[in-house]
Design an enzyme around this catalytic site. Structure first.
Site, PDB file in Angstrom:
ATOM      1  N   HIS A 172     -22.778  84.879  72.920  1.00 32.47           N
ATOM      2  CA  HIS A 172     -22.329  84.534  71.575  1.00 32.47           C
ATOM      3  C   HIS A 172     -20.826  84.736  71.512  1.00 32.47           C
ATOM      4  CE1 HIS A 172     -21.981  84.433  67.202  1.00 32.47           C
ATOM      5  NE2 HIS A 172     -23.131  83.792  67.242  1.00 32.47           N
TER       6      HIS A 172
ATOM      7  N   ASP B 182     -31.199  82.207  68.830  1.00 33.55           N
ATOM      8  CA  ASP B 182     -32.080  81.127  69.292  1.00 33.55           C
ATOM      9  C   ASP B 182     -33.108  81.586  70.323  1.00 33.55           C
ATOM     10  OD1 ASP B 182     -30.912  79.210  67.664  1.00 33.55           O
ATOM     11  OD2 ASP B 182     -29.269  78.919  69.072  1.00 33.55           O
TER      12      ASP B 182
HETATM   13  N1  CMC Z   1     -25.632  81.714  80.327  1.00 31.36           N
HETATM   14  C1  CMC Z   1     -24.954  81.998  81.440  1.00 31.36           C
HETATM   15  N2  CMC Z   1     -23.658  82.363  81.426  1.00 31.36           N
HETATM   16  C2  CMC Z   1     -23.053  82.398  80.239  1.00 31.36           C
HETATM   17  C3  CMC Z   1     -23.712  82.118  79.034  1.00 31.36           C
HETATM   18  C4  CMC Z   1     -25.063  81.752  79.121  1.00 31.36           C
HETATM   19  N3  CMC Z   1     -25.748  81.452  78.019  1.00 31.36           N
HETATM   20  N4  CMC Z   1     -22.849  82.256  77.996  1.00 31.36           N
HETATM   21  C5  CMC Z   1     -21.698  82.626  78.525  1.00 31.36           C
HETATM   22  N5  CMC Z   1     -21.812  82.714  79.875  1.00 31.36           N
HETATM   23  C6  CMC Z   1     -20.796  83.128  80.827  1.00 31.36           C
HETATM   24  C7  CMC Z   1     -19.756  82.053  81.062  1.00 31.36           C
HETATM   25  O1  CMC Z   1     -20.147  81.175  82.074  1.00 31.36           O
HETATM   26  C8  CMC Z   1     -18.569  82.898  81.460  1.00 31.36           C
HETATM   27  O2  CMC Z   1     -18.758  83.336  82.773  1.00 31.36           O
HETATM   28  P1  CMC Z   1     -17.526  83.518  83.783  1.00 31.36           P
HETATM   29  O3  CMC Z   1     -16.599  84.493  83.103  1.00 31.36           O
HETATM   30  O4  CMC Z   1     -18.154  84.032  85.017  1.00 31.36           O
HETATM   31  O5  CMC Z   1     -16.926  82.147  83.921  1.00 31.36           O
HETATM   32  C9  CMC Z   1     -18.716  84.121  80.547  1.00 31.36           C
HETATM   33  O6  CMC Z   1     -20.091  84.238  80.261  1.00 31.36           O
HETATM   34  C10 CMC Z   1     -17.948  84.023  79.250  1.00 31.36           C
HETATM   35  O7  CMC Z   1     -18.248  82.767  78.686  1.00 31.36           O
HETATM   36  P2  CMC Z   1     -17.424  82.087  77.516  1.00 31.36           P
HETATM   37  O8  CMC Z   1     -17.409  80.622  77.761  1.00 31.36           O
HETATM   38  O9  CMC Z   1     -16.116  82.772  77.307  1.00 31.36           O
HETATM   39  O10 CMC Z   1     -18.333  82.414  76.304  1.00 31.36           O
HETATM   40  P3  CMC Z   1     -18.184  81.791  74.875  1.00 31.36           P
HETATM   41  O11 CMC Z   1     -17.971  82.891  73.911  1.00 31.36           O
HETATM   42  O12 CMC Z   1     -17.193  80.710  74.799  1.00 31.36           O
HETATM   43  O13 CMC Z   1     -19.619  81.141  74.712  1.00 31.36           O
HETATM   44  C11 CMC Z   1     -21.579  80.305  73.873  1.00 31.36           C
HETATM   45  C12 CMC Z   1     -20.434  81.268  73.627  1.00 31.36           C
HETATM   46  C13 CMC Z   1     -22.587  80.488  72.753  1.00 31.36           C
HETATM   47  C14 CMC Z   1     -21.046  78.877  73.850  1.00 31.36           C
HETATM   48  C15 CMC Z   1     -22.214  80.609  75.244  1.00 31.36           C
HETATM   49  O14 CMC Z   1     -22.642  81.937  75.313  1.00 31.36           O
HETATM   50  C16 CMC Z   1     -23.343  79.643  75.590  1.00 31.36           C
HETATM   51  O15 CMC Z   1     -23.087  78.568  76.113  1.00 31.36           O
HETATM   52  N6  CMC Z   1     -24.620  80.055  75.304  1.00 31.36           N
HETATM   53  C17 CMC Z   1     -25.749  79.191  75.567  1.00 31.36           C
HETATM   54  C18 CMC Z   1     -25.968  78.263  74.385  1.00 31.36           C
HETATM   55  C19 CMC Z   1     -26.497  79.023  73.191  1.00 31.36           C
HETATM   56  O16 CMC Z   1     -27.415  79.813  73.284  1.00 31.36           O
HETATM   57  N7  CMC Z   1     -25.933  78.711  72.002  1.00 31.36           N
HETATM   58  C20 CMC Z   1     -26.375  79.304  70.749  1.00 31.36           C
HETATM   59  C21 CMC Z   1     -25.332  80.213  70.170  1.00 31.36           C
HETATM   60  S1  CMC Z   1     -25.912  81.248  68.824  1.00 31.36           S
HETATM   61  C22 CMC Z   1     -26.597  80.172  67.665  1.00 31.36           C
HETATM   62  C23 CMC Z   1     -25.584  79.348  66.949  1.00 31.36           C
HETATM   63  O17 CMC Z   1     -24.906  79.829  66.045  1.00 31.36           O
HETATM   64  O18 CMC Z   1     -25.449  78.181  67.309  1.00 31.36           O
END
Ligand code: CMC
Length: 385
Positions: A270, A322
């Protein structure tokens, strides 16, 4: 330096500091909800609302700023019930849209179409906005249920004003009066989905509202933002993921392989809840545990727990809202393609509250971009290129 030059300098400095994805940036003010110290709607802790309130009370709270009295709630429910009438032309449209399109896409189109039948569609004053918001709140479940039943060749199930918002929603979807347990579980999930500060779809809705455009346009845009797999679309992907793991003992290997391939697992991570678990995931996990009574349901809970543990040990990532909702909705017997529309139906309250707030004290949202394209260059006539 004059004020204009100073403003440009300040903008340039700010641009250099703007993180990708606006991560951590305060992009405006809101009195509707905050992720500071968990999740609060208008000052009330999510956990209290989930335990003690109905979705209708929460929607009222988001839209009007205070919890309703008994009398105000009865009035609100009466308006919602009246609003549940959807123009026949929109139901017809839902029938005629191609069968292959996802329910969330059909919903986006239908909300946009509803504007054409709302006499106040283009009015943006507070009273008109509130009226339209309440109408949409009542209409969106009808749209989702109608499309669902029409695509399956089933008779539409009428809206029952005597039922709660969640009970009525479930009965319109399934054609059966739900048990009190199922009704309450859906209600609690809708409360969790109702609002979340400046998340992507809400911010989208606020940007649309900031141009002076109308509520239906803002909500339509919000649905478009919500459907993405990084946002609301994730709850549908969660179920596929869970069902692809055959047993709890395979979870560790599944997660290890996924992380090695840099695959993002839906339902984890998140943007804001990084050092604590999404509070919505915490309360909904307990609800899932209570709901899981069959061997199959308990097996899925065990697999989910094992994946959670592996995600923590391999990537220090926690579940988000989710993750449990996908199991919860499956236990209610709902198809996965309905999961994101359910999220949208709940978020109509939050989106609308934000449109109202934005338009009450509006300033056009128009940020700058740091330009990274080619420097100024001469245009060659076509024959010389
Ligand atoms: N699975 C695997 N790795 C992940 C995930 C995940 N779900 N989320 C983040 N990471 C990793 C990412 O690859 C990165 O790794 P590294 O540093 O090795 O490259 C690290 O964690 C940090 O990622 P980030 O891109 O800085 O994280 P973010 O804050 O931009 O991402 C997110 C937030 C929600 C987009 C992401 O966690 C994600 O893609 N989650 C899966 C989709 C999901 O469940 N979305 C629903 C969000 S909550 C409901 C809503 O409000 O929509």
């Amino acid at each position: 330096m004059n004020a204009h030059v100073l403003a440009n300098v300040a903008t340039t400095i700010a641009m250099k500091q703007t993180p990708a994805g606006l991560d951590g940036l305060i992009a405006g003010e809101t009195a509707i909800s905050t992720l500071d110290h968990g999740l609060h709607y208008r000052g009330y802790a999510l956990e209290d609302l989930v335990r003690n309130a109905t979705y209708t009370e929460v929607a009222y709270l988001l839209l009007r700023g205070e919890l309703p009295t008994t009398e105000a709630l009865a009035d609100f429910r009466a308006i919602l019930a009246e609003a549940a009438e959807v123009p026949a032309a929109v139901v017809q449209l839902l029938q005629e849209l191609p069968l292959h399109i996802a329910p969330i896409d059909a919903l986006r189109t239908a909300i946009s179409a509803l504007a054409h039948f709302d006499e106040q569609a283009n009015e943006t004053d507070d009273t008109a906005n509130l009226g339209k918001a309440i109408r949409l709140l009542g209409q969106v479940p009808v749209l989702i249920a109608a499309r669902h039943r029409l695509t399956r060749g089933e008779e539409l199930a009428g809206s029952d004003p005597e039922l709660s918002f969640a009970g009525n929603f479930l009965s319109m979807l399934t054609g059966q009066i739900p048990t009190a347990r199922d009704e309450r579980a859906l209600e609690q999930s809708l409360i969790c989905y109702a609002d979340l500060e400046f998340n992507a779809s809400t911010f989208t809705a606020r940007i649309v509202a900031s141009t002076g455009s109308d509520l239906h346009s803002a909500i339509t845009a919000g649905v478009g933002a919500l459907k993405g797999p990084l946002h609301g679309g994730a709850n549908e992907d969660v179920l596929d993921l869970l069902l692809s793991v055959e047993s709890a003992s395979q979870a560790e290997k599944f997660v290890r392989d996924a992380i090695a391939k840099k695959r993002r697992l839906a339902g984890f991570g998140h943007r804001i809840y990084r050092d604590r678990t999404d509070p919505r995931a915490v309360v909904l996990k307990d609800i899932c545990s209570d709901l899981a009574t069959t061997d199959e349901q308990r097996r899925l809970e065990e697999i989910a727990d094992a994946i959670e543990a592996a995600m923590w040990s391999h990537k220090q990532l926690r579940p988000n809202v989710d993750w449990p909702t996908a199991r919860l909705y499956r236990m209610l017997g709902l198809d996965a393609e309905l999961f994101t529309p359910l999220f949208a139906a709940a978020r109509v309250a939050g989106w609308s509250a934000h449109v109202l707030e934005q338009q009450r004290d509006n300033r056009l949202i128009t940020p700058r971009a740091k330009y990274v394209g080619p420097p100024p260059r001469a245009l060659l006539p076509l024959r010389e290129r």
